[in-house]
Enzyme design. Structure first.
Site, short mmCIF file in Angstrom:
data_model
loop_
_atom_site.label_atom_id
_atom_site.label_comp_id
_atom_site.label_asym_id
_atom_site.label_seq_id
_atom_site.Cartn_x
_atom_site.Cartn_y
_atom_site.Cartn_z
N TRP A 23 0.83 -1.22 0.00
CA TRP A 23 0.00 0.00 0.00
C TRP A 23 0.86 1.26 0.00
CZ3 TRP A 23 -5.00 2.01 0.42
CH2 TRP A 23 -5.08 3.32 0.92
N ASP A 26 0.36 9.21 0.66
CA ASP A 26 0.99 10.51 0.35
C ASP A 26 2.44 10.47 -0.17
OD1 ASP A 26 -1.16 10.82 2.06
OD2 ASP A 26 -0.09 12.10 3.48
N PHE A 86 4.84 9.08 9.82
CA PHE A 86 3.83 9.73 8.99
C PHE A 86 4.49 10.78 8.08
CE2 PHE A 86 -0.70 9.03 10.88
CZ PHE A 86 -0.56 7.67 10.69
N SER A 87 3.64 11.43 7.29
CA SER A 87 4.14 12.29 6.22
C SER A 87 5.06 13.40 6.69
CB SER A 87 2.96 12.91 5.47
OG SER A 87 2.36 11.92 4.67
N ARG A 151 0.76 17.19 12.49
CA ARG A 151 1.59 16.33 11.62
C ARG A 151 1.93 16.97 10.28
NH1 ARG A 151 -3.40 13.81 12.19
NH2 ARG A 151 -4.74 13.87 10.35
N TRP A 292 -8.53 8.68 -0.24
CA TRP A 292 -9.03 7.80 0.81
C TRP A 292 -10.43 7.32 0.45
CZ3 TRP A 292 -5.55 6.02 3.96
CH2 TRP A 292 -4.43 6.79 4.28
C1 FRU Z 1 -2.84 12.32 4.53
C2 FRU Z 1 -2.42 11.67 5.83
C3 FRU Z 1 -1.40 12.53 6.57
C4 FRU Z 1 -0.66 11.54 7.39
C5 FRU Z 1 -0.60 10.35 6.47
C6 FRU Z 1 -0.60 9.03 7.16
O1 FRU Z 1 -3.35 11.43 3.59
O2 FRU Z 1 -3.54 11.41 6.63
O3 FRU Z 1 -1.98 13.58 7.31
O4 FRU Z 1 0.61 11.98 7.76
O5 FRU Z 1 -1.72 10.45 5.62
O6 FRU Z 1 -0.33 7.98 6.28
#
Ligand code: FRU
Length: 474
Positions: A23, A26, A86-87, A151, A292
Site C-alpha cells: 500500500w 501521500d 507519517f508524512s 503532523r 481515501w
Molecule cells: C494524509 C495523511 C497525513 C498523514 C498520512 C498518514 O493522507 O492522513 O496527514 O501523515 O496520511 O499515512
C-alpha cells in the site's frame, strides 16, 4: 510479518511512481540531492490495504520521469515513531539530506482518535541509507491550544533560518497551519498560527499536508483540508487538496490571503500533494493519485496506490496552472501520429495501453464535445463532456456513477493533453488551467474517442504518441 505478494501485473503502471508491492499513500520528502530527484511515500509493505505502522518508501530519478526504487528509507518502531513514520518533507543542509517526519503513536484504546504525534528527523549523506537522529523528537508536543492532530512537517530555508509548517487542528476544532523556526533543524521554536480555517464546513476541521512556497512575487499555501462540505459542483471528494494565494509575512509569521480556497485538480483521485523547487527554479508538484476510500481495484493484485505525474506550477491572476513536467517527452516511443479531425467522431487511440494524446479543437459556443475512454467493446469507462455555451467540463465515471466538474474561461480553442497509463488517466486542459486525475480499471487497451455530440464536424487536430511502459525500475 510477511510482505504482500504481487499476483498480477494487469493494472501496474508504466510511468507513475508506485511501490513494488503493498500500500502507498501521500508523497513525502520531494527534493533534489546530489544529482537525483528523490520522492518518498507513505508505505505499508505488509498489505495491499492501508495498515499500521506506516513506513517511508523511496524512489529516485534523474529526470523526474524514469524512477528507480530504493530500499525503504524509514522503518517505524522506535520509541519516537512507534506506530508510524507519517508524512513529512526533506531538506538539504551541509551536503546531507534531512527527512523531517511525524512520529505517530497510538494510545492503548479502540478509539482511532486516541493518538499523539511528534516531529522527528533522520539524515543521510548518500541519499539511500538514513539514520534517525539520536535526540529525536525535535518537537515533542503540540502547542497548548492544539489537539492531537499535529503532523506533516514541511521545511524550507529562508535567509539563514529554517522554517517548518505543520498541519494541525486548534482546540476549537478548526484546521490550521502552524509555524516553527530553527537555526540547525534540531532546536525549534514555536512562532504561532500562519492561517486557520474560517469556517468548519467551508474550510474544514483539520488541515493535512501543508506546503508554502513562492511563485513569482506571491506565496501559495497548499493544503489538504478535511471536512469541507460539497458546494454544488465543487469539493465533491471525501477530502480536497487545494490552495490559497497570498503573501507570507516573515515578520508577522502570517499568511495574508488574496484568494479563496481553490481545488487544484478536479478529478476523483488526487490528494496530499507536495512541491519541491528544481535547481533551475521551477516549482514541481506531485500528488497521491488516489483518494481515501476510493476504489483501488489493484488491491486484488497485492498492491495499491501511485503518485501522479510530476507537474510544473505557474501562477496567473491568483490561479495555479498545472502542466506535466517537460521531461515527460522522454517517454515518447515515436514522433507521434497526427490525426485530422473532420467527422463528428474520431478514434484517437485504440492500440496502446500507454499513450499521450494532444488535441487542439476550434470551439463554437454551441459546440458540445465529448472525450470518452471506452473498453474495446465500447463500454464506457470515463467520459469528459465540454459545453461551449457554459465553458464547463463534466467528467463522468461509470464505476462510481458519479460526476466531477471544471469551469474554464470562455474559449474559442480547446487544448487537451491526455496521459493514459495502464490504470490512470490525467487530462490537462488549456495549458494547465484545469486538470482531472482519475484511476480506471480495464486490463486491456482502452479506446479514446473524441466526438461532437450534436453530430457537427470536429474542427482541429490531434496527435497521439505511444509511451514507454518501463520507466519504473524495481
Ligand atoms: C494524509 C495523511 C497525513 C498523514 C498520512 C498518514 O493522507 O492522513 O496527514 O501523515 O496520511 O499515512
Amino acid at each position: 510479518m510477511e510482505k504482500v505478494q504481487l499476483t498480477s501485473e494487469k493494472f501496474r503502471l508504466g510511468y507513475h511512481v508506485m511501490a513494488p508491492y503493498g500500500w502507498i499513500n501521500d508523497p513525502n520528502g520531494f527534493c533534489y540531492f546530489k544529482g537525483y530527484y528523490h520522492i518518498f511515500y507513505q508505505y505499508y509493505p505488509y498489505s495491499e490495504n492501508v495498515g499500521s505502522p506506516m513506513h517511508w518508501g523511496h524512489a529516485r530519478s534523474k529526470d523526474l520521469i524514469h524512477w528507480e526504487t530504493l530500499p525503504i528509507a524509514l522503518t517505524p518502531g522506535d520509541p519516537e515513531d512507534k506506530d508510524g513514520c507519517f508524512s513529512g518533507s526533506a531538506i538539504v543542509k551541509d551536503d546531507t539530506l534531512y527527512l523531517i517526519y511525524t512520529g505517530h503513536h497510538l494510545n492503548d484504546s479502540d478509539d482511532s482518535e486516541d493518538f499523539w504525534e511528534n516531529q522527528n528527523i533522520a539524515y543521510s549523506t548518500d541519499g539511500v541509507h538514513f539514520t534517525k537522529y539520536a535526540q529525536n523528537p525535535v518537537i515533542a508536543t503540540p502547542p497548548a491550544d492544539n489537539t492531537q492532530h499535529f503532523r506533516d512537517p514541511k521545511v524550507w530555508q529562508y535567509k539563514d533560518v529554517y522554517y517548518m509548517i505543520l498541519g494541525s487542528q486548534s482546540k476549537d476544532g478548526l484546521g490550521r497551519v502552524i509555524l516553527y523556526k530553527s537555526k540547525d533543524l534540531e532546536q525549534w521554536s514555536y512562532l504561532g498560527e500562519v492561517d486557520k480555517s474560517q469556517d468548519l464546513i467551508k474550510e474544514g476541521f483539520m488541515w493535512e499536508c501543508p506546503d508554502l512556497f513562492k511563485l513569482n512575487d506571491q506565496h501559495v499555501l497548499l493544503l489538504s483540508p478535511q471536512g469541507i462540505e460539497p458546494d454544488n459542483k465543487r469539493f465533491l471528494n471525501l477530502f480536497q487538496t487545494g490552495y490559497f494565494v497570498g503573501q507570507f509575512d516573515y515578520a508577522q509569521h502570517h499568511f495574508n490571503r488574496q484568494s479563496c480556497f481553490r481545488e487544484l485538480d478536479n478529478g476523483h483521485d488526487f490528494y496530499a500533494a507536495q512541491t519541491t523547487t528544481t535547481p533551475d527554479g521551477r516549482n514541481v508538484l506531485i500528488g497521491w493519485m488516489n483518494m481515501w476510500e476510493n476504489n483501488m481495484l489493484e488491491q486484488e493484485d497485492g498492491w495499491s496506490g501511485a503518485l501522479t505525474l510530476p507537474r510544473t506550477l505557474e501562477i496567473k491572476n491568483n490561479h495555479l496552472y498545472m502542466n506535466p513536467i517537460d521531461t515527460v517527452k522522454n517517454l515518447r516511443l515515436d514522433s507521434g501520429h497526427t490525426l485530422t479531425l473532420e467527422n463528428d467522431n474520431t478514434i484517437l487511440s485504440t492500440e496502446y495501453r500507454l499513450f499521450e494524446a494532444e488535441v487542439l479543437l476550434d470551439i463554437k459556443a454551441e459546440d458540445n464535445i465529448r472525450l470518452s475512454l471506452l473498453t474495446q467493446t465500447g463500454t464506457n469507462l470515463i467520459t469528459l463532456d465540454f459545453s461551449g455555451n457554459k465553458a464547463l467540463f463534466t467528467l463522468y465515471r461509470k464505476d462510481y456513477d458519479d460526476y466531477r466538474y471544471a469551469q474554464v474561461a470562455p474559449t474559442k480553442e480547446l487544448k487537451l493533453r491526455i496521459f493514459v497509463d495502464k490504470s490512470s488517466l490525467e487530462i490537462f486542459i488549456n495549458d494547465g488551467e484545469k486538470c482531472f486525475t482519475e484511476r480506471y480499471y480495464y486490463p486491456d487497451k482502452p479506446q479514446l474517442v473524441l466526438e461532437n455530440t450534436d453530430n457537427q464536424p470536429l474542427s482541429g487536430s490531434a496527435k497521439v504518441y505511444k509511451l514507454k511502459g518501463d520507466a519504473i525500475q524495481f
